[in-house]
Scaffold this motif. Structure first.
Motif: not given
Ligand SMILES: [Zn+2]
Length: 138
Positions: A81-93, A109-124
């Motif tokens: 597992x990788x642990x990082x902080x949300x760039x928006x709210x700082x929550x650990x994800x 991010x489960x707290x604010x919904x900000x994108x923490x990581x996105x694959x190169x070919x992910x289509x939103x």
């Protein structure tokens, strides 16, 4: 094959039958003493054998526990597992490390919904719709 105890009992039988010692009374004392020592030795070996069996069982139990632990440890290794902080709210994800190497995955991010990581070919899908809207406005 006879056990040590059986062999000692056989010797004692010969002694008590009067066949082992001659006329000298010291000979019986000697044999009595010797057979007493043999009894002690047989008893010690018997106790050692019992201890050894208990030890073997214990080692087997430890070995089995160790195998369970190894299985668990390797399982954990499989999905790190990788642990990082949300760039928006700082929550650990935290998310599975394999997501980092998957181009079609987005982690939010489960707290604010900000994108923490996105694959190169992910289509939103939401962004695609935004793109369409912008085109219509032009
Ligand atoms: Zn957040």
């Amino acid at each position: 094959m006879k056990t040590i105890k059986e062999k000692i009992a056989y010797l004692r039988g010969l002694l008590e039958g009067g066949n082992l010692y001659g006329k000298d009374p010291n000979t019986k004392v000697f044999w009595d003493h010797l057979l007493g020592i043999l009894d002690d030795v047989a008893e010690s070996i018997n106790a050692l054998g019992t201890n050894q069996e208990e030890l073997a069982e214990y080692v087997e139990a430890i070995d089995s526990d160790l195998m369970d632990l190894e299985e668990e440890a390797y399982q954990d290794e499989d999905d790190d597992w990788v642990e990082t902080d949300c760039p928006e709210c700082g929550e650990p994800v935290s998310f599975e490390e394999s997501f980092l190497y998957d181009d079609d995955v987005q982690v939010t991010c489960p707290e604010c919904g900000a994108v923490v990581h996105r694959g190169d070919s992910f289509l939103d899908i939401d962004e695609l719709e935004d793109f369409d809207d912008e085109e219509e406005e032009e």
